[in-house]
Motif scaffolding. Structure first.
Motif, PDB file in Angstrom:
ATOM      1  N   GLY A 160       0.812  -1.226   0.000  1.00  0.00           N
ATOM      2  CA  GLY A 160       0.000   0.000   0.000  1.00  0.00           C
ATOM      3  C   GLY A 160       0.834   1.259   0.000  1.00  0.00           C
ATOM      4  O   GLY A 160       0.409   2.282   0.540  1.00  0.00           O
ATOM      5  N   ARG A 161       2.028   1.211  -0.601  1.00  0.00           N
ATOM      6  CA  ARG A 161       2.924   2.367  -0.577  1.00  0.00           C
ATOM      7  C   ARG A 161       3.259   2.880  -1.971  1.00  0.00           C
ATOM      8  O   ARG A 161       4.398   3.196  -2.253  1.00  0.00           O
ATOM      9  CB  ARG A 161       4.237   1.993   0.119  1.00  0.00           C
ATOM     10  N   MET A 162       2.306   2.957  -2.845  1.00  0.00           N
ATOM     11  CA  MET A 162       2.583   3.549  -4.151  1.00  0.00           C
ATOM     12  C   MET A 162       2.979   5.010  -3.957  1.00  0.00           C
ATOM     13  O   MET A 162       2.326   5.752  -3.241  1.00  0.00           O
ATOM     14  CB  MET A 162       1.354   3.439  -5.047  1.00  0.00           C
ATOM     15  N   ARG A 163       4.050   5.428  -4.632  1.00  0.00           N
ATOM     16  CA  ARG A 163       4.590   6.771  -4.388  1.00  0.00           C
ATOM     17  C   ARG A 163       4.756   7.556  -5.685  1.00  0.00           C
ATOM     18  O   ARG A 163       5.648   8.371  -5.806  1.00  0.00           O
ATOM     19  CB  ARG A 163       5.936   6.661  -3.678  1.00  0.00           C
ATOM     20  N   ILE A 164       3.891   7.304  -6.653  1.00  0.00           N
ATOM     21  CA  ILE A 164       4.085   7.987  -7.934  1.00  0.00           C
ATOM     22  C   ILE A 164       3.504   9.390  -7.933  1.00  0.00           C
ATOM     23  O   ILE A 164       3.718  10.154  -8.871  1.00  0.00           O
ATOM     24  CB  ILE A 164       3.492   7.161  -9.099  1.00  0.00           C
ATOM     25  N   GLY A 165       2.753   9.739  -6.878  1.00  0.00           N
ATOM     26  CA  GLY A 165       2.303  11.117  -6.718  1.00  0.00           C
ATOM     27  C   GLY A 165       1.120  11.525  -7.564  1.00  0.00           C
ATOM     28  O   GLY A 165       0.786  12.703  -7.623  1.00  0.00           O
ATOM     29  N   ALA A 166       0.475  10.575  -8.237  1.00  0.00           N
ATOM     30  CA  ALA A 166      -0.651  10.915  -9.110  1.00  0.00           C
ATOM     31  C   ALA A 166      -1.960  10.594  -8.406  1.00  0.00           C
ATOM     32  O   ALA A 166      -2.300   9.432  -8.216  1.00  0.00           O
ATOM     33  CB  ALA A 166      -0.551  10.140 -10.417  1.00  0.00           C
ATOM     34  N   GLY A 167      -2.708  11.631  -8.029  1.00  0.00           N
ATOM     35  CA  GLY A 167      -3.986  11.433  -7.369  1.00  0.00           C
ATOM     36  C   GLY A 167      -5.119  11.304  -8.371  1.00  0.00           C
ATOM     37  O   GLY A 167      -4.916  11.348  -9.596  1.00  0.00           O
ATOM     38  N   SER A 168      -6.320  11.170  -7.845  1.00  0.00           N
ATOM     39  CA  SER A 168      -7.505  10.978  -8.687  1.00  0.00           C
ATOM     40  C   SER A 168      -7.698  12.139  -9.660  1.00  0.00           C
ATOM     41  O   SER A 168      -8.053  11.933 -10.831  1.00  0.00           O
ATOM     42  CB  SER A 168      -8.745  10.835  -7.810  1.00  0.00           C
ATOM     43  N   MET A 169      -7.462  13.378  -9.196  1.00  0.00           N
ATOM     44  CA  MET A 169      -7.690  14.535 -10.058  1.00  0.00           C
ATOM     45  C   MET A 169      -6.738  14.549 -11.255  1.00  0.00           C
ATOM     46  O   MET A 169      -7.115  14.923 -12.366  1.00  0.00           O
ATOM     47  CB  MET A 169      -7.553  15.831  -9.255  1.00  0.00           C
ATOM     48  N   THR A 170      -5.491  14.111 -11.038  1.00  0.00           N
ATOM     49  CA  THR A 170      -4.529  14.046 -12.140  1.00  0.00           C
ATOM     50  C   THR A 170      -4.954  13.001 -13.162  1.00  0.00           C
ATOM     51  O   THR A 170      -4.856  13.226 -14.379  1.00  0.00           O
ATOM     52  CB  THR A 170      -3.126  13.718 -11.598  1.00  0.00           C
ATOM     53  N   ILE A 171      -5.438  11.860 -12.677  1.00  0.00           N
ATOM     54  CA  ILE A 171      -5.888  10.811 -13.595  1.00  0.00           C
ATOM     55  C   ILE A 171      -7.112  11.273 -14.374  1.00  0.00           C
ATOM     56  O   ILE A 171      -7.239  11.006 -15.580  1.00  0.00           O
ATOM     57  CB  ILE A 171      -6.172   9.508 -12.819  1.00  0.00           C
ATOM     58  N   LEU A 172      -8.026  11.994 -13.732  1.00  0.00           N
ATOM     59  CA  LEU A 172      -9.184  12.541 -14.450  1.00  0.00           C
ATOM     60  C   LEU A 172      -8.742  13.533 -15.525  1.00  0.00           C
ATOM     61  O   LEU A 172      -9.289  13.547 -16.636  1.00  0.00           O
ATOM     62  CB  LEU A 172     -10.141  13.211 -13.466  1.00  0.00           C
ATOM     63  N   ASP A 173      -7.752  14.366 -15.200  1.00  0.00           N
ATOM     64  CA  ASP A 173      -7.198  15.287 -16.207  1.00  0.00           C
ATOM     65  C   ASP A 173      -6.668  14.504 -17.408  1.00  0.00           C
ATOM     66  O   ASP A 173      -6.904  14.873 -18.566  1.00  0.00           O
ATOM     67  CB  ASP A 173      -6.062  16.118 -15.613  1.00  0.00           C
ATOM     68  N   ALA A 174      -5.946  13.411 -17.120  1.00  0.00           N
ATOM     69  CA  ALA A 174      -5.347  12.608 -18.187  1.00  0.00           C
ATOM     70  C   ALA A 174      -6.413  11.917 -19.034  1.00  0.00           C
ATOM     71  O   ALA A 174      -6.286  11.821 -20.259  1.00  0.00           O
ATOM     72  CB  ALA A 174      -4.401  11.575 -17.581  1.00  0.00           C
ATOM     73  N   LEU A 175      -7.471  11.442 -18.402  1.00  0.00           N
ATOM     74  CA  LEU A 175      -8.558  10.792 -19.146  1.00  0.00           C
ATOM     75  C   LEU A 175      -9.244  11.788 -20.075  1.00  0.00           C
ATOM     76  O   LEU A 175      -9.580  11.456 -21.219  1.00  0.00           O
ATOM     77  CB  LEU A 175      -9.569  10.190 -18.169  1.00  0.00           C
ATOM     78  N   ALA A 176      -9.451  13.010 -19.588  1.00  0.00           N
ATOM     79  CA  ALA A 176     -10.062  14.047 -20.433  1.00  0.00           C
ATOM     80  C   ALA A 176      -9.159  14.369 -21.620  1.00  0.00           C
ATOM     81  O   ALA A 176      -9.636  14.544 -22.755  1.00  0.00           O
ATOM     82  CB  ALA A 176     -10.337  15.300 -19.614  1.00  0.00           C
ATOM     83  N   GLU A 177      -7.858  14.415 -21.370  1.00  0.00           N
ATOM     84  CA  GLU A 177      -6.909  14.726 -22.435  1.00  0.00           C
ATOM     85  C   GLU A 177      -6.818  13.585 -23.449  1.00  0.00           C
ATOM     86  O   GLU A 177      -6.691  13.813 -24.659  1.00  0.00           O
ATOM     87  CB  GLU A 177      -5.528  15.002 -21.830  1.00  0.00           C
TER      88      GLU A 177
END
Length: 583
Positions: A160-177
């Protein structure tokens, strides 16, 4: 699909602190994926196999993961202990040892996404006497075939220690793009807010485009992001904002719960998507009994009561959050739920209906009992009526009131904060308006009586525009001896050997933490600060906003996730309210 392609993307994401760059990396990667793989990879990027509300975890302890690494790399326990003390991160240790491995096994083969998911699913479901050995061997089997970067993220996922720094909002931005435009971003986010399932939204978008996401509906079994309220410093300002007329209801001092009621089952979720059904089995049973519909989703506040039915402070209901001895807790700490909203009835989405319609539907859908009640609500037409209602709320030991718009625009805005709902407490009339729910991002070693312990904590608020956690204070007051002694157990699983990419800080602590644990904090006032980064250069060049004389209230906000902590925009609003009150 090869797992190495995914691990390489994770590595690139971890190597940048720029949200725009993270968005671009994700977007380019997402475009080349089939929808089924996309859904699974979105979950993996957050260190999970399922959406957040799914009641299952990989749950491998550090020691067990270290055993798997030791077995795979052929390294002694003493060497592992030495590496653990140095790194404190199983992922880094696995990466180092895989680099030093003389050669891969003769039987090794490239890791595929399918094999990783298969083994991780078996790790998640392993139970019984030999479950720990099974988990260790399943992870070791993956590590045998992994390269160093793959090994790093395998070990971080299972702990449970993923450290890539990408939260839900960043992923939503990427999906929109990747699959739409910036103009589609609100529709995609609403899909997430009404399902709390980022992978499902990604798959739907990849298959059917934005139109398919727009058709997504509130569904029993999928928690909905809660609607949030703004603040104003007086009843008169609230009435002005509401156009001279609004609904006011008592604001109870309990745990906010969202109940998903089906034909023969009920699930209760906290605002951070925890399944709390086992904590309130009596409430779950009574809701099903009193519900006249086959299916419904409602929100309410679970409040502790004494033997005479009087409401008790928040601390009493937290006894229901125990993981063991619930039968006794149910008997010792009786509760009732005050329902305040209905979001779905027999598969009809109520979130797009105005408040008045929702309240009427709530009334007709549920019977009432000693355990199931409606919030006290009245329509108010003047500041004088509002003051009278507020005083009655305080007389009933409520913490304040909620004022809610009755306009046709008063829909339920899942996951949003706005002036359709406004909360008001007694202390809003003072210089500083409210408590703060802040996330721990670092700690300072103690001195004197606190030597050998954490003496103070670095606290941050969430900036939902940048996706960063921005510092607002160094907190060292309000800790009793028991809390100081328990800090390592509460915080050390979130230790980070480097400055986390999601934390914006100029004050450097002795140790860093991944933003996870939230504490409730009060302070004397908000002031301009040359060392804190919240609202940096917004109110004044080269100055942020910080809290003066912060103090821990004793309340750990286990009911909130890190992105639900107090936001930078809220602190800006409170700073402006503070200036109005002083004037």
């Amino acid at each position: 699909m090869l797992y190495s392609d995914i691990a390489d993307v994770f590595d690139r994401l971890e190597g940048t602190s720029s949200r725009l760059e993270m968005t671009s990396i994700f977007s380019d990667f997402f475009k080349g994926l089939d929808p089924g793989s996309l859904r699974k990879i979105v979950y993996l990027s957050q260190g999970r196999l399922h959406p957040d509300f799914y009641n299952a975890e990989l749950g491998m302890a550090d020691k067990l993961v270290l055993r798997a690494i030791s077995f795979t790399a052929g390294v002694s326990e003493s060497k592992m202990d030495e590496l653990w003390k140095k790194e404190g991160d199983p992922g880094k240790i696995a990466e180092t040892l895989m680099k030093n491995r003389k050669q891969a096994s003769l039987f090794s083969e490239p890791l595929t996404l399918e094999k990783v998911l298969k083994n991780l699913t078996m790790i998640e479901s392993a139970e019984g006497r030999d479950s720990q050995d099974k988990k260790m061997k399943l992870l070791s089997n993956l590590l045998m075939d992994s390269n160093p970067v793959e090994a790093r993220y395998l070990c971080r996922i299972v702990t449970g220690r993923m450290r890539i720094g990408a939260g839900s909002m960043t992923i939503l931005d990427a999906l929109a793009e990747a699959f739409g435009t910036k103009e589609d971003r609100p529709d995609i986010e609403r899909g997430f807010n009404i399902t709390c399932d980022l992978g499902f939204v990604a798959e739907t978008l990849a298959i059917g485009g934005v139109e398919a996401v727009k058709k997504m509906k509130v569904t029993v079994g999928n928690p909905i992001k809660v609607m949030l309220a703004e603040r104003l410093p007086s009843i008169s300002l609230i009435m002005d904002r509401m156009g001279g007329r609004c609904a006011m209801e008592f604001k109870y001092d309990g745990i906010r719960v969202q109940a998903h009621i089906d034909r023969d089952s009920v699930k209760l979720y906290s605002r951070r998507l925890e399944d709390m059904t086992s904590n309130f089995p009596d409430i779950a049973a009574e809701l099903r009994k009193q519900c006249r519909a086959e299916r419904a989703i409602i929100e309410g506040e679970c409040v502790a009561i004494d033997k005479d039915g009087n409401m008790l402070p928040f601390q009493n209901v937290t006894h229901r959050r125990k993981k063991h001895g619930m039968d006794q807790a149910v008997e010792d700490y009786p509760v009732k739920i005050f329902m305040f909203d209905i979001l779905s009835v027999d598969d009809e989405d109520m979130t797009l209906r105005p408040l008045g319609e929702r309240r009427s539907k709530l009334n007709e859908t549920f019977g009432l009992s000693d355990m199931i009640q409606l919030t006290t609500m009245e329509v108010v037409n003047s500041p004088e009526e509002g003051e009278d209602f507020f005083n009655r709320a305080l007389g009933k030991k409520c913490e304040g009131i909620m004022a809610k718009s009755l306009s046709q625009e008063s829909v339920y805005r899942a996951g949003s904060r706005g002036f359709l709902w406004i909360k008001y407490k007694k202390d809003y009339e003072e210089a500083l308006t409210d408590s703060f729910d802040l996330v721990v991002v670092g700690a300072f070693h103690g001195r004197g009586k606190r030597a050998g312990k954490y003496g103070a904590l670095l606290m941050a608020a969430f900036d939902d525009e940048s996706g960063k956690y921005c510092t607002v204070c160094k907190l060292g007051t309000g800790f009793d001896d028991a809390f100081l002694a328990g800090m390592p157990d509460m915080l050390d699983e979130y230790l980070s050997e480097t400055h986390p990419s999601t934390v914006d800080a100029e004050m450097i602590p002795d140790v860093w933490f991944l933003p996870t644990v939230i504490l409730e904090v009060v302070a004397a006032e908000i002031s301009l600060s040359p060392i804190h980064t919240a609202a940096k250069s917004i109110m004044k060049d080269n100055a942020g906003l910080g809290l003066r004389f912060p103090r821990f209230t004793g309340r750990v906000r286990e009911d909130k996730g890190p992105e639900e902590c107090t936001t930078v925009n809220e602190i800006i609003s409170m700073f402006e309210m503070q200036a109005q009150n002083k004037a």
